[in-house]
Write a protein that holds these residues in place. Structure first.
Motif, short mmCIF file in Angstrom:
data_model
loop_
_atom_site.label_atom_id
_atom_site.label_comp_id
_atom_site.label_asym_id
_atom_site.label_seq_id
_atom_site.Cartn_x
_atom_site.Cartn_y
_atom_site.Cartn_z
N ASP A 111 -5.85 -1.28 -4.77
CA ASP A 111 -5.30 -1.81 -3.52
C ASP A 111 -6.29 -2.81 -2.92
O ASP A 111 -7.21 -2.43 -2.22
CB ASP A 111 -5.01 -0.68 -2.53
CG ASP A 111 -4.10 -1.14 -1.39
OD1 ASP A 111 -3.82 -2.35 -1.29
OD2 ASP A 111 -3.65 -0.28 -0.61
N GLU A 112 -6.11 -4.08 -3.27
CA GLU A 112 -7.02 -5.16 -2.86
C GLU A 112 -8.47 -4.78 -3.14
O GLU A 112 -9.32 -4.84 -2.24
CB GLU A 112 -6.85 -5.46 -1.38
CG GLU A 112 -5.43 -5.87 -1.02
CD GLU A 112 -5.35 -6.34 0.43
OE1 GLU A 112 -6.20 -7.17 0.80
OE2 GLU A 112 -4.46 -5.88 1.15
N SER A 169 0.84 -1.21 0.00
CA SER A 169 0.00 0.00 0.00
C SER A 169 0.87 1.25 0.00
O SER A 169 0.52 2.25 -0.63
CB SER A 169 -0.92 0.01 1.23
OG SER A 169 -1.83 -1.06 1.15
MG MG Z 1 -2.00 -2.81 2.20
#
Ligand code: MG
Ligand code: ATP
Length: 267
Positions: free
Chosen positions: A175-176, A63
């Motif tokens: 991000d995911e 991240s």
């Molecule tokens: Mg992360």
């Protein structure tokens, strides 16, 4: 095939491509007076229109890497170049989708997506047309006036994807993005992401914990390791899109990548 609408061309805040180059990127945080090396010497080149997946253990700096590419934090060593120009702060040429949709609960889907256009000098009608096109792109027709609490998790993520795409970013950072969804919705949205990416063909960097997802969507998979975050290796998938998720080649790569990541955990 439908031609690109003239409005879409005029709205594009840049000309493609979207080549990203990261050179010697290191990032430290300071925690209680102690220096925490989060990223160390990251070198990565991503070609225009390429889909790169990033996997690695929790805390390895995935991240953080996306935050730096997005331009949220300029406190790092090394270089981040987009089409040869240093990334300095946030810009419409980079969009992001997080695990949680981050839609404003007091705004409708349409209003949430339109908010991303607020700095464009377009007529309200042209903006609305653009919003409607993007609602259709993520298959949310009929839900333009719904509020986030009236949507399923998968629908809310689709709205967040539309919001990120509406400025036709050169680079889309994920991000995911499907991390909070149930397995079936997830598989469905993986196909949707592939379809949308095939249409829009922007450069994508997607962080995920799901090995199958990383391999199914990525042209390449970057495997990171932690403490400090480094690139451990990369896997080139080498299959054209759209892909068959049950392809034996993907399965082979999955077995390889799994042992790679478990090796990291037990190291
Ligand atoms: Mg992360
Ligand atoms: N603002 C901050 N201040 C201090 N340390 C931070 C900060 N943000 C992140 N870190 C640290 O940086 C490291 C990397 O965090 P990051 O969120 O990038 O990891 P990640 O790979 O995305 O993990 P996950 O898979 O769990 O999401 C962690 O050790 C975290 O504690």
């Amino acid at each position: 095939m439908t031609a690109i609408a003239p409005d879409m061309v005029s709205l594009t805040p840049h000309t493609f491509p979207g080549a990203l180059e990261i050179r010697g990127l290191s990032k430290n945080y300071s925690l209680k007076g102690q220096r925490l090396a989060v990223l160390d010497g990251i070198d990565l080149k991503v070609a225009p229109g390429e889909f790169v997946s990033v996997v690695g253990p929790s805390g390895c700096g995935k991240s953080t890497l996306l935050r730096l590419i997005l331009g949220l934090d300029n406190d790092y060593q090394g270089q981040i170049l987009l089409d040869g120009q240093p990334v300095l702060g946030t810009s419409l040429d980079r969009g992001i989708v997080f695990q949680d949709h981050r839609l404003f609960p007091w705004m409708t889907v349409s209003q949430n997506i339109a908010l991303a256009l607020k700095n464009h000098r377009l007529s309200p009608q042209a903006k609305q047309q653009r919003v409607d096109e993007h609602i259709a792109k993520v298959n949310l027709q009929g839900f333009a006036d719904a509020y986030p609490h009236q949507l399923s998790g998968g629908m809310a993520q689709r709205a967040a994807i539309a919001r990120a795409l509406i400025n036709t970013p050169k680079v889309l950072l994920l991000d995911e993005p499907l991390g909070a969804l149930d397995a079936l919705t997830r598989v469905y949205l993986q196909q949707e992401l592939q379809r949308i990416w095939a249409q829009q063909r922007c450069t994508v960097i997607m962080v995920t914990h799901d090995i199958e997802e990383a391999l199914y969507l990525g042209d390449r998979v970057i495997v990171m390791q932690a403490h400090p975050g480094k690139i451990r290796r990369e896997i080139t998938v080498g299959l054209p899109h759209p892909r068959d998720p049950l392809s034996p080649h993907l399965h082979e790569l999955k077995v390889q990548l799994r042992s790679e990541l478990l090796g990291e955990h037990h190291a």
